[in-house]
Write an enzyme that holds these catalytic residues in place. Structure first.
Site, PDB file in Angstrom:
ATOM      1  CD  GLU A  50     -21.131   2.316 -18.465  1.00 19.36           C
ATOM      2  OE1 GLU A  50     -20.698   1.365 -19.123  1.00 19.36           O
ATOM      3  OE2 GLU A  50     -22.324   2.385 -18.074  1.00 19.36           O
ATOM      4  CG  HIS A  98     -17.326   2.584 -22.576  1.00 20.11           C
ATOM      5  ND1 HIS A  98     -17.530   1.235 -22.780  1.00 20.11           N
ATOM      6  CD2 HIS A  98     -18.166   2.942 -21.597  1.00 20.11           C
ATOM      7  CE1 HIS A  98     -18.454   0.800 -21.937  1.00 20.11           C
ATOM      8  NE2 HIS A  98     -18.868   1.820 -21.218  1.00 20.11           N
ATOM      9  CB  CYS A 108     -13.797  -4.048 -24.065  1.00 19.66           C
ATOM     10  SG  CYS A 108     -14.218  -2.700 -25.124  1.00 19.66           S
TER      11      CYS A 108
HETATM   12  O1  SUG Z   1     -21.330  -2.141 -22.444  1.00 22.81           O
HETATM   13  N1  SUG Z   1     -21.632  -4.605 -24.926  1.00 22.81           N
HETATM   14  C1  SUG Z   1     -20.801  -3.871 -24.000  1.00 22.81           C
HETATM   15  C2  SUG Z   1     -19.451  -3.638 -24.592  1.00 22.81           C
HETATM   16  C3  SUG Z   1     -18.505  -3.052 -23.577  1.00 22.81           C
HETATM   17  C4  SUG Z   1     -17.231  -2.612 -24.174  1.00 22.81           C
HETATM   18  N2  SUG Z   1     -16.384  -2.110 -23.178  1.00 22.81           N
HETATM   19  C5  SUG Z   1     -15.518  -1.087 -23.357  1.00 22.81           C
HETATM   20  N3  SUG Z   1     -15.569  -0.301 -24.407  1.00 22.81           N
HETATM   21  N4  SUG Z   1     -14.648  -0.883 -22.433  1.00 22.81           N
HETATM   22  C6  SUG Z   1     -21.461  -2.555 -23.606  1.00 22.81           C
HETATM   23  O2  SUG Z   1     -22.119  -1.942 -24.467  1.00 22.81           O
HETATM   24  C7  SUG Z   1     -23.615  -5.825 -25.577  1.00 22.81           C
HETATM   25  C8  SUG Z   1     -24.480  -6.900 -24.978  1.00 22.81           C
HETATM   26  C9  SUG Z   1     -25.580  -7.357 -25.863  1.00 22.81           C
HETATM   27  O3  SUG Z   1     -26.084  -6.579 -26.676  1.00 22.81           O
HETATM   28  O4  SUG Z   1     -25.952  -8.546 -25.723  1.00 22.81           O
HETATM   29  C10 SUG Z   1     -22.782  -5.130 -24.522  1.00 22.81           C
HETATM   30  O5  SUG Z   1     -23.172  -5.071 -23.378  1.00 22.81           O
END
Ligand code: SUG
Length: 439
Positions: A174, A246, A367
């Site tokens: 990731e 994460h 993020c």
């Molecule tokens: O991968 N949310 C992302 C958020 C990513 C956050 N990134 C870091 N922590 N670096 C994920 O879970 C939600 C999309 C939705 O439900 O429509 C989403 O993909």
């Protein structure tokens, strides 16, 4: 020659919606099906970029990827005209259509893992696109992300771009969301910390662990990192099950400072000892551990205190934490921030930013950005219009105001006209950034 950290933020795309697609991400689950406001989301993100730029930092940007991803829909058996594909997918596989429309590439901390040229054996800046293999809607990002990074970092003499690791659970990766670089100053050799949630081949109960140790090792090897300056640490199961999908939900680092929650690592003492050993002779590690007694893990995750940008700001002697406004709204984290600033530790200021639209999908300030430490020569060799100026931010905001909707329900994705609307908006954004070739 000066070396700085450039933050490449993801420009939030016109299809930003609350799809409920990310198991283990509590915000995504809790807000599933709500009406989103893509216009406000993109404007909030651009204002955050402006804010960081005005602190005297270099700010970059990565535009949204093409959506819907027709390749994904075609590979799922849909065919015909674009409108036929969308209408039938909306009827027969609405969750797949949401995945194909996902705006999740906005969270560029997951786009790639980056090692600055000061850390690598061949003296080039290395980037490995993350395969994001755990979540369907994210697993489709990597081919377009690689093409985008290729356009932004085109010079192979200076930049080494690695394609994503194989798409298998053993290689789950990731990107920079599970990676921290610590150093005396950006241009000096650093220590790279990789945090993983499981071993390859290990099956875990509870929420998914999205990063394997094997994937982290492959990235470190590919980048030519010095094993003596590389640390692998296991993320705690407690943190993952509390919603830290994460490591950057419970930990952030910059310069010699590691700011983390007591529950972040399976073995805190062992992780700190390994970091101290790796830092030997380079810098003194400054760990700032937030105790459970001050901030319960639920508050850490609800407020996203650790999903902040920790910045070395020109003219300031202590680090600046750019935190989400939710960390100001939460009593435990606000009180902790007040204590932090009043003390004489390495973090001297907390600046709160409003990125609520993104936060409601589990994406905070950290993020939304990919950190790329770059020398002057590397900055000069990258795609120039991907680095922002006030005028370029204004121009992007004009496009957003003119082309993005201020209301989007997941059901709206069923309308084929929205696909054209998306494409037209994206073309205009790419034009501002001189990236028309990606249209
Ligand atoms: O991968 N949310 C992302 C958020 C990513 C956050 N990134 C870091 N922590 N670096 C994920 O879970 C939600 C999309 C939705 O439900 O429509 C989403 O993909």
């Amino acid at each position: 020659m000066s070396t700085v950290e450039v933050n490449f933020d993801g420009l939030i795309g016109p299809s930003h919606n609350y799809g409920g697609l990310s198991d283990g991400n509590l915000a995504s689950a809790n807000n599933a099906g709500d009406i989103s406001n893509p216009r406000e989301a993109a404007l909030q993100g651009l204002e955050k970029m402006r804010r960081v730029m005005r602190m005297g930092l270099v700010q970059g940007i990565l535009p949204p990827l093409p959506r819907p991803n027709f390749d994904l829909l075609v590979s799922a058996g849909f065919h015909g005209s674009d409108a036929d594909i969308i209408e039938r997918a909306a009827r027969e596989a609405p969750r797949l259509l949401k995945a194909a429309y996902s705006a999740s590439s906005m969270w560029t901390a997951n786009a790639a893992t980056v090692s600055p040229s000061a850390d690598t054996a061949d003296g080039r800046l290395h980037l490995t696109t993350a395969n994001l293999s755990t979540m369907l809607h994210r697993s489709q990002e990597h081919p377009d992300t690689t093409a985008l990074l290729q356009a932004i970092f085109p010079n192979a003499d200076r930049f080494a771009l690695h394609e994503a690791l194989p798409m298998h659970a053993d290689f789950s990766d990731e990107g920079a969301a599970n990676h921290v670089r610590l150093c005396a100053e950006h241009g000096a050799p650093g220590v790279e910390l990789f945090v993983y949630g499981r071993e390859a081949g290990e099956s875990t109960a509870g929420f998914p662990a999205r990063q394997t140790r094997l994937a982290a090792e492959c990235v470190a090897r590919g980048h030519g990192l010095d094993p003596a300056r590389t640390v692998m640490a296991r993320q705690s199961r407690v943190a993952i099950d509390a919603g830290a999908f994460h490591n950057d939900v419970v930990c952030v680092g910059a310069a010699n400072t590691l700011f983390f929650h007591e529950t972040a690592f399976e073995d805190t003492a062992g992780t700190l000892a390994a970091l101290e050993r790796a830092a030997g002779g380079l810098f003194d590690l400054a760990p700032v551990m937030v105790p459970l007694a001050d901030v319960p893990v639920e508050d850490a995750i609800r407020s996203y205190l650790f999903n902040s940008q920790l910045l070395v700001v020109p003219g300031e002697t202590r680090l600046v934490l750019v935190a989400p406004t939710e960390a100001e709204d939460n009593d435990a984290t606000r009180r902790y921030c007040e204590k932090l600033v009043a003390g004489n530790g390495p973090i001297g200021r907390v600046d709160f930013v409003d990125v609520r639209q993104s936060m409601r999908n589990g994406g905070g300030p950290a993020c939304l950005r990919l950190r790329v430490v770059m020398t002057d020569a590397e900055q000069a060799a990258c795609h120039p219009q991907s680095l922002l100026t006030e005028e370029r931010i204004d121009a992007l905001q004009d496009v957003v105001r003119a082309t993005y909707r201020d209301r989007l329900a997941p059901d709206d994705l069923a309308d084929p006209a929205f696909a054209q609307e998306y494409q037209q908006a994206r073309e205009k954004l790419l034009k501002v950034l001189g990236l028309e070739a990606l249209a």
